[in-house]
Design a protein around this motif. Structure first.
Motif, mmCIF file in Angstrom:
data_model
loop_
_atom_site.group_PDB
_atom_site.id
_atom_site.type_symbol
_atom_site.label_atom_id
_atom_site.label_comp_id
_atom_site.label_asym_id
_atom_site.label_seq_id
_atom_site.Cartn_x
_atom_site.Cartn_y
_atom_site.Cartn_z
ATOM 1 N N ARG A 6 0.847 -1.181 0.000
ATOM 2 C CA ARG A 6 0.000 0.000 0.000
ATOM 3 C C ARG A 6 0.892 1.243 0.000
ATOM 4 O O ARG A 6 2.060 1.202 0.395
ATOM 5 C CB ARG A 6 -0.904 0.020 1.233
ATOM 6 N N SER A 7 0.336 2.368 -0.428
ATOM 7 C CA SER A 7 1.118 3.608 -0.397
ATOM 8 C C SER A 7 1.604 3.855 1.031
ATOM 9 O O SER A 7 0.883 3.624 2.003
ATOM 10 C CB SER A 7 0.271 4.786 -0.877
ATOM 11 N N GLY A 8 2.850 4.305 1.139
ATOM 12 C CA GLY A 8 3.479 4.486 2.445
ATOM 13 C C GLY A 8 4.342 3.320 2.858
ATOM 14 O O GLY A 8 5.174 3.443 3.754
ATOM 15 N N GLY A 9 4.149 2.157 2.211
ATOM 16 C CA GLY A 9 5.011 1.014 2.464
ATOM 17 C C GLY A 9 6.187 1.018 1.515
ATOM 18 O O GLY A 9 6.372 1.945 0.712
ATOM 19 N N GLY A 10 7.007 -0.017 1.576
ATOM 20 C CA GLY A 10 8.154 -0.065 0.677
ATOM 21 C C GLY A 10 9.103 -1.188 1.012
ATOM 22 O O GLY A 10 8.698 -2.231 1.525
ATOM 23 N N ALA A 11 10.378 -0.968 0.748
ATOM 24 C CA ALA A 11 11.377 -2.017 0.952
ATOM 25 C C ALA A 11 12.757 -1.393 1.151
ATOM 26 O O ALA A 11 13.053 -0.320 0.617
ATOM 27 C CB ALA A 11 11.409 -2.969 -0.242
ATOM 28 N N PHE A 12 13.588 -2.089 1.911
ATOM 29 C CA PHE A 12 15.018 -1.802 2.007
ATOM 30 C C PHE A 12 15.741 -2.886 1.220
ATOM 31 O O PHE A 12 15.390 -4.073 1.315
ATOM 32 C CB PHE A 12 15.494 -1.847 3.457
ATOM 33 N N HIS A 13 16.767 -2.510 0.454
ATOM 34 C CA HIS A 13 17.517 -3.551 -0.246
ATOM 35 C C HIS A 13 19.013 -3.244 -0.275
ATOM 36 O O HIS A 13 19.444 -2.083 -0.263
ATOM 37 C CB HIS A 13 16.974 -3.801 -1.652
ATOM 38 N N HIS A 14 19.790 -4.304 -0.294
ATOM 39 C CA HIS A 14 21.258 -4.271 -0.291
ATOM 40 C C HIS A 14 21.753 -3.761 -1.640
ATOM 41 O O HIS A 14 21.142 -4.007 -2.682
ATOM 42 C CB HIS A 14 21.761 -5.679 -0.027
ATOM 43 N N GLY A 15 22.903 -3.099 -1.645
ATOM 44 C CA GLY A 15 23.444 -2.531 -2.867
ATOM 45 C C GLY A 15 23.892 -3.549 -3.903
ATOM 46 O O GLY A 15 24.052 -3.200 -5.074
ATOM 47 N N TRP A 16 24.112 -4.809 -3.487
ATOM 48 C CA TRP A 16 24.466 -5.850 -4.455
ATOM 49 C C TRP A 16 23.269 -6.710 -4.842
ATOM 50 O O TRP A 16 23.413 -7.648 -5.625
ATOM 51 C CB TRP A 16 25.599 -6.733 -3.930
ATOM 52 N N ALA A 17 22.089 -6.408 -4.295
ATOM 53 C CA ALA A 17 20.886 -7.169 -4.660
ATOM 54 C C ALA A 17 20.402 -6.740 -6.047
ATOM 55 O O ALA A 17 20.272 -5.547 -6.329
ATOM 56 C CB ALA A 17 19.784 -6.938 -3.627
ATOM 57 N N TRP A 18 20.133 -7.703 -6.902
ATOM 58 C CA TRP A 18 19.603 -7.398 -8.222
ATOM 59 C C TRP A 18 18.174 -6.883 -8.093
ATOM 60 O O TRP A 18 17.369 -7.418 -7.332
ATOM 61 C CB TRP A 18 19.623 -8.645 -9.101
ATOM 62 N N HIS A 19 17.857 -5.840 -8.876
ATOM 63 C CA HIS A 19 16.513 -5.272 -8.858
ATOM 64 C C HIS A 19 16.278 -4.482 -10.136
ATOM 65 O O HIS A 19 17.223 -4.056 -10.812
ATOM 66 C CB HIS A 19 16.306 -4.380 -7.638
ATOM 67 N N GLY A 20 15.024 -4.282 -10.458
ATOM 68 C CA GLY A 20 14.616 -3.508 -11.627
ATOM 69 C C GLY A 20 13.109 -3.393 -11.598
ATOM 70 O O GLY A 20 12.469 -3.703 -10.586
ATOM 71 N N SER A 21 12.510 -2.965 -12.698
ATOM 72 C CA SER A 21 11.046 -2.870 -12.744
ATOM 73 C C SER A 21 10.568 -2.982 -14.186
ATOM 74 O O SER A 21 11.194 -2.446 -15.102
ATOM 75 C CB SER A 21 10.551 -1.570 -12.119
ATOM 76 N N GLY A 22 9.456 -3.689 -14.349
ATOM 77 C CA GLY A 22 8.887 -3.892 -15.667
ATOM 78 C C GLY A 22 8.020 -2.723 -16.098
ATOM 79 O O GLY A 22 7.880 -1.725 -15.382
#
Length: 285
Positions: A197-213
């Motif tokens: 939901r809006s206001g939520g999110g995530a923390f991620h490590h700098g070596w973790a692979w990520h992107g968005s479609g």
């Protein structure tokens, strides 16, 4: 005040990321949405132009809109990016003595906007020592997998290190680099779409692979991201020409390799230190 639990720290260290709720209040979300619209119209409250402006009103609507270091241009953005509790949470996740902001990302993916390539953030940071950050991604809209939300790859922070993505904005195949990296590891990538939901999110490590479609939904997808470093990080002057160094190397001081706190502020440190003047900056008319 946000804080991470012991269980969330364990998940972060195991998976390379942790998805959370309650990063932003409803009031903060509403205020940031209004400021996002101003920033992409080129209206900079403080008079300071962000370091990177990759989209303005009238640009290609199929591209994800991105601004880097909106906090220096807008005090409403700064009020979130410079939060002490988020700095403390990041330091706890990484077991750092303190946290400083490297940059922020102001991101807006409207319906129909194309993808952002999967990548490892640290691959762009050879100009820092150590080249290691942690990100806090905060959603300003309810997110959906088909809406082009953030994708994170479980356990990929323990993989080998790959070079920067060759095509970052609107690549033809946004998971190509990820598949190549997974093949080298001999594994199949476990992709997790961050649906919050809006206001939520995530923390991620700098070596973790990520992107968005691509955004295949009818919803806008806006997010504010803090990319943070350990408070002990310094410049690596021999590598300022690499990655994003040509942009942010301009802030290197003449006499030493310390990161200038006017541009890379310390938001929390375990001894109680915080860059002086942050509250005055945020509150200034």
């Amino acid at each position: 005040m946000f804080s991470v639990s012991g269980a969330e720290i364990d998940r972060f260290r195991r998976d390379g990321f942790v998805v959370v709720d309650g990063l932003l209040s409803a009031a903060a979300v509403a205020a940031l949405r209004e400021r996002f619209a101003r920033l992409f119209r080129g209206e900079f409250e403080t008079g300071v132009t962000p370091d990177e402006v990759n989209w303005r009103t009238g640009s290609d609507e199929r591209l994800t809109r991105q601004i880097c270091n909106g906090w220096r241009a807008d005090r409403t953005v700064a009020a979130t990016v410079l939060r002490e509790d988020l700095g403390r949470a990041i330091a706890r996740l990484r077991d750092w003595p303190g946290t400083r902001v490297m940059i922020d990302n102001v991101l807006w993916k409207p319906p129909g906007a194309r993808s952002l390539a999967h990548h490892q953030d640290n691959a762009y940071l050879g100009w820092l020592q150590p080249p290691d950050l942690t990100s806090c991604w905060m959603a300003l809209d309810d997110t959906l997998e088909r809406g082009g939300t953030l994708e994170l790859v479980r356990g990929s922070h323990r993989w080998g290190h790959s070079p920067p993505a060759r095509e970052f904005h609107a690549p033809r195949d946004y998971r190509k680099g990820l598949r190549e990296a997974a093949a080298k590891e001999g594994v199949e990538a476990e992709i997790v779409a961050v649906e919050v939901r809006s206001g939520g999110g995530a923390f991620h490590h700098g070596w973790a692979w990520h992107g968005s479609g691509p955004n295949r939904s009818t919803r806008h997808r806006r997010a504010l991201v803090i990319h943070a470093l350990s408070s002990e990080t310094r410049f690596c002057p021999q590598r300022l020409g690499e990655g994003t160094g040509p942009i942010y190397g301009r802030y290197k001081r003449l006499a030493d390799d310390a990161l200038d706190e006017n541009f890379f502020p310390v938001t929390w440190r375990e001894d109680g230190y915080r860059t002086p003047g942050l509250e005055r900056f945020i509150a200034a008319p």
